[in-house]
Write a protein that holds these residues in place. Structure first.
Motif, PDB file in Angstrom:
ATOM      1  N   PHE A 178      38.956 -17.443 -15.412  1.00 55.51           N
ATOM      2  CA  PHE A 178      38.430 -18.304 -16.466  1.00 55.51           C
ATOM      3  C   PHE A 178      37.580 -17.487 -17.433  1.00 55.51           C
ATOM      4  O   PHE A 178      37.654 -17.686 -18.657  1.00 55.51           O
ATOM      5  N   ALA A 179      36.772 -16.573 -16.917  1.00 55.06           N
ATOM      6  CA  ALA A 179      35.923 -15.735 -17.771  1.00 55.06           C
ATOM      7  C   ALA A 179      36.765 -14.864 -18.706  1.00 55.06           C
ATOM      8  O   ALA A 179      36.399 -14.641 -19.864  1.00 55.06           O
ATOM      9  N   GLU A 180      37.886 -14.371 -18.201  1.00 54.97           N
ATOM     10  CA  GLU A 180      38.784 -13.601 -19.066  1.00 54.97           C
ATOM     11  C   GLU A 180      39.327 -14.469 -20.198  1.00 54.97           C
ATOM     12  O   GLU A 180      39.468 -14.006 -21.335  1.00 54.97           O
ATOM     13  N   ALA A 194      31.855 -10.476 -28.536  1.00 56.11           N
ATOM     14  CA  ALA A 194      31.436 -11.219 -27.351  1.00 56.11           C
ATOM     15  C   ALA A 194      32.242 -10.836 -26.114  1.00 56.11           C
ATOM     16  O   ALA A 194      33.452 -10.641 -26.179  1.00 56.11           O
ATOM     17  N   VAL A 195      31.546 -10.737 -24.986  1.00 56.93           N
ATOM     18  CA  VAL A 195      32.168 -10.513 -23.679  1.00 56.93           C
ATOM     19  C   VAL A 195      31.540 -11.500 -22.703  1.00 56.93           C
ATOM     20  O   VAL A 195      30.305 -11.646 -22.652  1.00 56.93           O
ATOM     21  N   PHE A 196      32.380 -12.191 -21.937  1.00 55.84           N
ATOM     22  CA  PHE A 196      31.897 -13.147 -20.947  1.00 55.84           C
ATOM     23  C   PHE A 196      32.383 -12.726 -19.569  1.00 55.84           C
ATOM     24  O   PHE A 196      33.576 -12.530 -19.354  1.00 55.84           O
ATOM     25  N   GLY A 197      31.434 -12.567 -18.631  1.00 57.38           N
ATOM     26  CA  GLY A 197      31.778 -12.154 -17.279  1.00 57.38           C
ATOM     27  C   GLY A 197      31.878 -13.295 -16.303  1.00 57.38           C
ATOM     28  O   GLY A 197      32.397 -13.127 -15.198  1.00 57.38           O
ATOM     29  N   LYS A 206      27.344  -7.527 -17.773  1.00 59.68           N
ATOM     30  CA  LYS A 206      28.278  -7.162 -18.829  1.00 59.68           C
ATOM     31  C   LYS A 206      28.420  -8.202 -19.936  1.00 59.68           C
ATOM     32  O   LYS A 206      28.904  -7.870 -21.021  1.00 59.68           O
ATOM     33  N   SER A 207      28.002  -9.425 -19.704  1.00 57.97           N
ATOM     34  CA  SER A 207      28.143 -10.454 -20.735  1.00 57.97           C
ATOM     35  C   SER A 207      27.234 -10.147 -21.921  1.00 57.97           C
ATOM     36  O   SER A 207      26.048  -9.856 -21.748  1.00 57.97           O
ATOM     37  N   LYS A 208      27.803 -10.216 -23.128  1.00 59.87           N
ATOM     38  CA  LYS A 208      27.048  -9.956 -24.351  1.00 59.87           C
ATOM     39  C   LYS A 208      27.566 -10.851 -25.470  1.00 59.87           C
ATOM     40  O   LYS A 208      28.767 -11.104 -25.572  1.00 59.87           O
ATOM     41  N   VAL A 209      26.642 -11.303 -26.313  1.00 60.68           N
ATOM     42  CA  VAL A 209      26.993 -12.055 -27.515  1.00 60.68           C
ATOM     43  C   VAL A 209      26.044 -11.630 -28.630  1.00 60.68           C
ATOM     44  O   VAL A 209      25.118 -10.850 -28.408  1.00 60.68           O
ATOM     45  N   THR A 210      26.267 -12.143 -29.832  1.00 61.65           N
ATOM     46  CA  THR A 210      25.343 -11.933 -30.942  1.00 61.65           C
ATOM     47  C   THR A 210      24.940 -13.287 -31.507  1.00 61.65           C
ATOM     48  O   THR A 210      25.600 -14.303 -31.268  1.00 61.65           O
TER      49      THR A 210
END
Length: 431
Positions: A178-180, A194-197, A206-210
């Motif tokens: 689901f995260a992928e 954006a990366v969602f783990g 590892k999750s990052k957003v702006t």
């Protein structure tokens, strides 16, 4: 082409209290070397005299925010009202749940699942996000089955981690899969970094957003799912005989707030993504890197009140009005008019409306034949160095292919301009 540019100048001189007259420049300024494919040229610029320095946080009229990262837009025009480190990454924490909601809302809208679909509560969901986790939870019972609508309420109202995991496992088979899908969906709606783990925003390294991306996501949720978006504004929810109020601190402050979520990450501080609608105006705001829960509420309220009261809407161009022209090579005409398909408006500070500039940027050169209604360029509107909004520009008419002799002449002109712009680019390049 001078006529349309002068009309652009006139649109931007709308303040009756204006003290300084703007100077005018008409220039072809390459933004990329013209010999490259799809080189972009800025055709028109309007530069006010005596412009004050741009505030460090990118706010209008010297407005500053305590947040480390901030981004706010007005929804109908897309005008950027506030920008500070808006492309700097931070851990989303519970803000990640908004992307989980996007995937769920999409599946419901497409009929892939329904609000009455039921998913089981696994031991992993119960231990990681349920009562034993001591995190935000809807208290779903182990090995029970919960309806999608109730899980949506758990996330939108309580920020429940167990709700997120139950949905992730039920829809994708595992939270990792689901995260992928969350990261893939982010790319589809313009969240390029954006990366969602995971589905919850719980720490994963590892999750990052702006801030810009979170505003993009908030706007997509409200605009794409108007029938489901109101879940974010429901004041409370009860499950498993436990009553909980909405965690959004702005809902009871008479701001017109109707969403979305808050977050906290150890070492990075408190964050919020908010939406307000008042007096026919909707704003989306993301703040991050705030020192305390109390300060987050106070700062979000202050920024939103400023956004709702310190700006006014001004129309610069009417629908289908000619905004500028693009050069055409090898055609029956040397230029083609560029228009926008909708009225072009921008929100400007009430107290300091002078510092606007605009550029027309298009792929250079356009080669005949050119079809009407072709998206040939973009109108970019700035306040100082800060980009307020971008508007697609389309060709207003067709330009047929010219005669052999006219194409030869245009080829020589194109070669000369290419050499000139290459020289101009090299001269302006640093170092």
């Amino acid at each position: 082409m001078l006529g349309p540019v002068l009309r652009l100048l006139e649109r931007l001189r709308f303040s009756p209290k204006r003290r300084t007259a703007p100077s005018f420049c008409l220039a072809a300024i390459p933004e990329a070397k013209p010999r490259r494919a799809f080189a972009a040229l800025a055709l028109a610029c309007l530069i006010p005299l005596a412009a004050s320095a741009q505030p460090a946080d990118g706010g209008a009229a010297g407005f500053a925010t305590k947040a480390a990262q901030a981004y706010m837009i007005e929804a109908s025009t897309g005008t950027v009202l506030l920008a500070k480190n808006e492309d700097q990454g931070f851990s989303p924490a519970s803000l990640a749940k908004l992307m989980t909601m996007d995937l769920v809302f999409e599946a419901v809208t497409k009929g892939q699942i329904t609000l009455d679909t039921e998913y089981p509560v696994s031991e992993y969901a119960w231990r990681t996000g349920g009562a034993p986790s001591r995190t935000a939870t809807m208290f779903a019972a182990l090995k029970s089955r919960v309806r999608v609508e109730d899980l949506i309420k758990g996330i939108a109202i309580q920020g429940a981690n167990d709700s997120c995991i139950i949905l992730a496992e039920g829809m994708a088979g595992s939270e990792q899969q689901f995260a992928e899908s969350m990261t893939r969906r982010a790319r589809e709606i313009g969240m390029d970094k954006a990366v969602f783990g995971n589905s919850t925003g719980l720490p994963d390294g590892k999750s990052k957003v702006t801030a810009r991306e979170m505003v993009t996501l908030a706007a997509a949720l409200q605009q794409s799912y108007p029938n489901l978006y109101p879940y974010f504004a429901q004041p409370d929810f009860e499950w498993n005989r436990i009553f909980q109020r909405n965690r959004n601190p702005l809902l009871g402050l008479d701001l017109g707030a109707d969403g979305l979520a808050t977050g906290f990450t150890e070492g990075e501080g408190y964050s919020i993504v908010a939406s307000v609608q008042r007096d026919g105006r909707r704003l989306f705001l993301a703040l991050a890197g705030i020192a305390s829960d109390k300060e987050r509420t106070e700062e979000a309220k202050r920024v939103l009140e400023w956004g709702l009261t310190a700006f006014e809407n001004r129309q610069i161009f009417a629908e289908h009005e000619v905004i500028g022209a693009a050069s055409v090579y090898g055609g029956t005409a040397r230029t083609v008019d560029l228009i926008a398909k909708a009225p072009v408006s921008v929100y400007i500070p009430v107290s300091n409306p002078d510092r606007l500039s605009a550029r027309i940027v298009y792929r250079w050169p356009l080669t005949a034949p050119v079809q009407p209604d072709y998206q040939a360029g973009t109108l970019r509107i700035f306040a100082g160095s800060r980009l307020l909004r971008e508007v697609p520009l389309y060709t207003a008419q067709a330009v047929g292919e010219g005669s052999l002799s006219s194409r030869a002449v245009d080829a020589m002109l194109e070669l000369g301009e290419s050499l000139f712009f290459s020289w101009l680019w090299d001269k302006s390049a640093p170092g």
